[in-house]
Design a protein around this motif. Structure first.
Motif, short mmCIF file in Angstrom:
data_model
loop_
_atom_site.label_atom_id
_atom_site.label_comp_id
_atom_site.label_asym_id
_atom_site.label_seq_id
_atom_site.Cartn_x
_atom_site.Cartn_y
_atom_site.Cartn_z
N LEU A 251 25.22 59.15 60.64
CA LEU A 251 25.61 58.92 59.46
C LEU A 251 24.66 57.84 58.89
CD1 LEU A 251 26.74 59.80 56.54
CD2 LEU A 251 28.39 57.75 56.80
N GLY A 252 24.54 57.07 60.41
CA GLY A 252 23.85 56.16 60.69
C GLY A 252 22.96 56.23 60.94
N LYS A 253 22.51 57.04 61.57
CA LYS A 253 21.30 57.59 61.81
C LYS A 253 20.55 58.38 60.45
CE LYS A 253 21.44 58.93 66.97
NZ LYS A 253 21.82 60.46 67.22
N PHE A 254 20.68 58.55 59.21
CA PHE A 254 20.72 59.50 58.53
C PHE A 254 19.96 58.24 57.38
CE2 PHE A 254 21.51 59.03 53.73
CZ PHE A 254 21.03 60.58 53.14
N VAL A 255 20.92 57.24 57.07
CA VAL A 255 20.75 55.83 56.96
C VAL A 255 18.87 55.20 57.65
CG1 VAL A 255 20.28 53.06 56.22
CG2 VAL A 255 22.48 55.43 56.34
N HIS A 256 18.67 55.91 58.72
CA HIS A 256 17.35 54.86 59.24
C HIS A 256 16.42 56.09 58.89
CE1 HIS A 256 15.90 53.64 63.85
NE2 HIS A 256 15.04 53.87 62.67
N TRP A 257 16.75 57.56 59.56
CA TRP A 257 16.56 58.56 58.68
C TRP A 257 15.16 58.27 57.53
CZ3 TRP A 257 16.41 62.35 54.65
CH2 TRP A 257 15.81 62.90 54.37
N TYR A 258 16.37 57.68 56.72
CA TYR A 258 15.70 57.66 55.42
C TYR A 258 14.81 56.55 55.36
CZ TYR A 258 15.59 56.56 49.91
OH TYR A 258 15.22 56.30 48.85
N ILE A 259 14.82 55.44 55.94
CA ILE A 259 14.39 54.09 56.13
C ILE A 259 12.83 54.44 56.39
CG2 ILE A 259 13.84 51.59 56.64
CD1 ILE A 259 16.64 51.27 56.48
N GLU A 260 12.66 55.27 57.64
CA GLU A 260 11.41 55.50 58.38
C GLU A 260 10.61 57.04 57.65
OE1 GLU A 260 10.16 54.56 61.11
OE2 GLU A 260 12.08 53.41 61.52
N ILE A 261 11.31 57.56 57.35
CA ILE A 261 10.39 58.96 56.16
C ILE A 261 10.18 58.56 55.18
CG2 ILE A 261 10.94 60.63 54.80
CD1 ILE A 261 10.56 61.03 58.06
N ASN A 262 10.77 57.14 54.31
CA ASN A 262 10.49 57.01 52.61
C ASN A 262 9.52 55.91 52.27
OD1 ASN A 262 11.86 59.15 50.77
ND2 ASN A 262 13.14 58.10 52.34
N GLY A 263 9.08 55.27 53.92
CA GLY A 263 8.98 53.75 54.42
C GLY A 263 9.36 52.83 53.90
N ALA A 264 10.66 52.60 53.86
CA ALA A 264 11.33 51.84 52.31
C ALA A 264 11.33 51.00 52.83
CB ALA A 264 13.26 52.35 52.71
N PRO A 265 11.05 49.26 52.53
CA PRO A 265 11.22 47.93 53.15
C PRO A 265 12.50 48.09 54.19
CG PRO A 265 11.71 47.53 50.55
CD PRO A 265 11.64 49.35 50.98
N SER A 266 11.64 47.40 55.59
CA SER A 266 12.81 46.95 56.44
C SER A 266 12.26 45.25 57.24
CB SER A 266 12.34 48.17 57.22
OG SER A 266 13.66 47.95 58.57
N ASP A 267 13.08 44.41 56.36
CA ASP A 267 13.20 43.39 56.94
C ASP A 267 13.92 42.86 58.09
OD1 ASP A 267 15.52 43.63 56.07
OD2 ASP A 267 15.57 41.64 54.22
N THR A 268 14.04 41.64 58.27
CA THR A 268 14.23 41.21 59.24
C THR A 268 16.69 42.23 59.64
OG1 THR A 268 13.00 40.04 60.60
CG2 THR A 268 15.39 39.62 61.55
N HIS A 269 16.42 41.53 58.29
CA HIS A 269 17.96 41.40 58.35
C HIS A 269 18.30 43.93 58.49
CE1 HIS A 269 18.47 37.49 57.06
NE2 HIS A 269 17.67 37.64 55.93
N THR A 270 18.01 43.74 57.96
CA THR A 270 17.74 45.65 57.76
C THR A 270 17.45 46.22 59.49
OG1 THR A 270 16.57 46.10 54.97
CG2 THR A 270 17.29 47.49 57.03
N LYS A 271 16.71 45.35 60.45
CA LYS A 271 16.07 46.07 61.39
C LYS A 271 18.00 45.74 62.50
CE LYS A 271 11.37 45.59 61.47
NZ LYS A 271 10.45 44.68 61.78
N ASN A 272 18.33 44.33 62.13
CA ASN A 272 19.29 43.66 63.05
C ASN A 272 20.49 44.81 62.41
OD1 ASN A 272 18.48 41.31 64.29
ND2 ASN A 272 19.13 39.76 62.47
N ALA A 273 20.91 44.80 61.43
CA ALA A 273 21.43 45.90 61.00
C ALA A 273 22.00 47.34 61.57
CB ALA A 273 21.39 46.21 58.98
N LEU A 274 20.56 47.83 61.45
CA LEU A 274 20.73 48.96 62.90
C LEU A 274 20.79 48.77 63.70
CD1 LEU A 274 17.01 50.14 61.87
CD2 LEU A 274 19.42 51.65 60.66
#
Length: 657
Positions: A251-274
């Protein structure tokens, strides 16, 4: 008069540092002059000097000026909430704007209780809250889990007509209900909203994520996208946190995939969460990959990586990352201290704790509990007392959790009296407190006192659990209280409806076995609702050895062989039973079986503390630096005991003659 003279001193002191316009001969009521001065304030020192000037010119009672001073003291970059409160307390009749300013300032997590108190005071003085009051009071209620006050706010907002008029107030209620665990109420507020925004959706998703309802969280995520609202970093952090909570890496990989494919904003907080998600889900390779690619690492990033290595027992990589952290906070230190502790490096855990103290980072409750637990594992009473003294020197009253850790440390270090004293002086006791002291008394042979404590527990209305009865039955075992043990064993199931665990059966079998009631012990094994394990068989074999019952030992051996249990300690015990019964052929067969199967009995380790230093020993251990001297002393003691026995023997022969 004294306060006024102090203010004059402040004015004089900052005469050359404050803007020169402060010293002009402007008219006392020059609004423009003071407005400009407040705008030019760059520090609290300047503000205090200006406040002194306002007092000198007789404007201290003017709510407008004091309101502006409070606003700077409470909300500026150099805010001083204590001084803002000082100014507020000197206003005879604060207006709503002043209350709102201070409530907003105090609505953070640390001071949220003060924000609620100010709101209640405001209501008592008859001031009606407005649309700027509700969001910050609700934020404070969410931090404090103040359900009663939050629900009262909801009723007041509806009554005043604010609830349906302002989206930010509705969002505040969603966040409040979600934070208090009332997710259904949050959902009702969300469903009633005519217009929703990104904050509304994020608040609901975060609410479901906090309680682990991943299906609902992801369902809302889908609805959010259908509604045309683009997710942001807060959305992804909430979704990834629920993946971490339920350990679902796919499920976590799905969120990661969504961020990468859609070019969603990924700040430090998001990267830390990943990073945290992959670490907690056990995918160390992906966690390392994200960490390496991060260009903007912060203390959370470094700490998450330390925790990831700790989870996999990789101490050296964890040390390397920990040593590279530029600025370590208390969580960073706790992660590495916990890493040592979890992997059995208790001495290193304590050493790092003292390094933390030397680095001027103040330990928190988590740090102290881990350090105390390390002392417990080492049996190091001296270090444990030092930690206790550290807590007392800080003047903070330990929480129930910390008191429980102290009791456990004193108990495992052999000082049950200290543990009992802490327990008796605790203002509030939870179930762990009662269980800890009952088990402590049981392990030190104070069975009757443990039973008394249990009776006090029942009288207090505290409901016992499975751990409570483990300690209670252990107390009965150590004191040979067969009937009392049988009584509590039956009461556990019939009165408290607690299911028996393997430990409870082991205690009762031990009670029967020590008293020679082997028939009852065997019958209980046959009645067990769970499959007997090595603990049960070991307990029964121990009783067979004490009472030299070879027949039951052979039955146990048959059961062990049928289930192909290859526990070296059990076979050694059976071999010893045959040896003591002089059944040499059976003993030889057991020794051959042990050799053929390559079984080994795990060596026990003994520890002793001398002058604050803990030393560990094993059988035939000669690694200790003082081993030669120790063995010389042991041989001397052995010779002394043998000579004493010879003397006693000679005396007995003389008496008989």
């Amino acid at each position: 008069m004294l306060k006024f003279s102090r203010q004059l001193t402040v004015v004089t002191h900052f005469k050359h540092t404050f803007p020169s316009s402060l010293h002009t001969s402007a008219a006392p009521n020059s609004s423009l002059n003071f407005d400009c001065l407040i705008e030019k304030c760059s520090s609290m020192s300047h503000l205090k000097a200006l406040q002194a000037q306002i007092t000198i010119r007789g404007l201290a009672g003017d709510a407008v000026w004091v309101s502006k001073l409070i606003s700077f003291a409470a909300l500026s970059a150099s805010a001083d909430l204590q001084y803002a409160q000082y100014l507020f307390d000197r206003i005879p009749q604060p207006n709503r704007h002043i209350y709102n300013t201070l409530i907003r300032a105090f609505s953070s997590r640390i001071n949220s209780d003060k924000a609620i108190s100010l709101y209640l005071k405001m209501s008592r003085f008859g001031l009606t809250p407005n649309e700027f009051t509700f969001p910050f009071v609700l934020k404070a209620c969410a931090f404090q889990k103040a359900c009663g006050e939050g629900i009262s706010l909801h009723l007041q907002a509806v009554k005043l007509g604010f609830f349906e008029s302002y989206v930010m107030i509705q969002n505040g209620f969603i966040n409040f209900y979600a934070s208090c665990g009332m997710i259904d109420c949050a959902g009702k507020v969300f469903d009633l909203m005519e217009f929703t925004n990104l904050v509304s959706w994020n608040s609901m998703i975060n609410g479901y994520a906090k309680i682990g309802l991943w299906e609902e969280a992801f369902f809302l995520f889908g609805g959010m996208r259908e509604d045309g609202i683009e997710p942001d970093g807060h959305t992804f952090v909430s979704l990834l946190s629920v993946c971490s909570r339920i350990h679902d890496v796919e499920l976590g990989k799905f969120v990661h995939w969504y961020i990468e494919i859609n070019g969603a904003p990924s700040d430090t907080h998001t990267k830390n969460a990943l990073l945290d998600m992959y670490a907690k889900c056990g995918d160390l390779q992906m966690a390392e990959a994200i960490f390496i690619r991060m260009a903007d690492r912060n203390v959370v990033s470094w700490t998450s990586m330390v925790s990831a290595y700790a989870k996999h027992g990789l101490i050296e990589p964890a040390e390397r990352v920990f040593n590279c952290i530029p600025v370590k906070n208390v969580v960073s230190w706790n992660s590495m201290i916990s890493c040592y502790h979890q992997n059995g490096h208790y001495k290193e855990s304590l050493e790092l704790f003292y390094r933390m103290c030397d680095s001027c980072v103040t330990p928190d409750e988590t740090t102290m509990i881990t350090a105390l637990s390390s002392c417990s594992q080492l049996g190091d009473l001296v270090q444990g007392k030092k930690l206790h003294d550290y807590l007392l020197d800080n003047g903070k009253r330990p929480s129930a959790t910390l008191c429980n850790a102290l009791m456990d440390m004193y108990s495992k270090c052999g000082s049950v009296e200290e543990a009992l004293e802490i327990f008796l002086n605790m203002p509030e006791k939870n179930i762990v407190s009662w269980n800890t002291i009952i088990n402590a008394l049981a392990s030190h042979g104070s069975g009757y006192r443990a039973i008394e404590i249990f009776q006090e527990m029942e009288a207090s209305g505290m409901q016992p659990d499975a751990v409570t009865f483990s300690g209670l039955l252990s107390s009965c075992c150590h004191c040979g209280l067969v009937e009392i043990g049988r009584y509590y064993f039956n009461k556990m199931s019939r009165v408290y409806k607690i299911q028996y665990d393997i430990e409870h059966y082991a205690c009762m079998i031990d009670i029967f076995g020590r008293q020679g009631l082997l028939k009852e012990a065997v019958e209980l094994v046959g009645e067990m609702s769970v499959k007997p394990d090595i603990v049960i068989w070991g307990t029964l074999l121990g009783a067979c050895r004490i009472h030299q019952n070879v027949w039951i030992a052979k039955l146990v051996l048959k059961q062990i062989l049928e289930v192909e249990s290859y526990a070296g300690g059990l076979y050694v015990l059976i071999s010893n039973i045959f040896s003591e019964a002089r059944q040499w052929e059976q003993m030889k067969k057991m020794r051959k079986l042990i050799k053929d199967c390559g079984l080994r009995k795990t060596n026990a380790v003994s520890s002793i503390e001398v002058d604050g230093c803990v030393s560990e020993f094993m059988v035939d251990d000669k690694k200790h630096e003082g081993a030669d001297l120790i063995y010389v002393m042991l041989n001397q003691l052995k010779d002394h005991l043998e000579s004493e026995n010879d003397v006693c023997g000679s005396l007995l022969e003389a008496v008989e003659i």
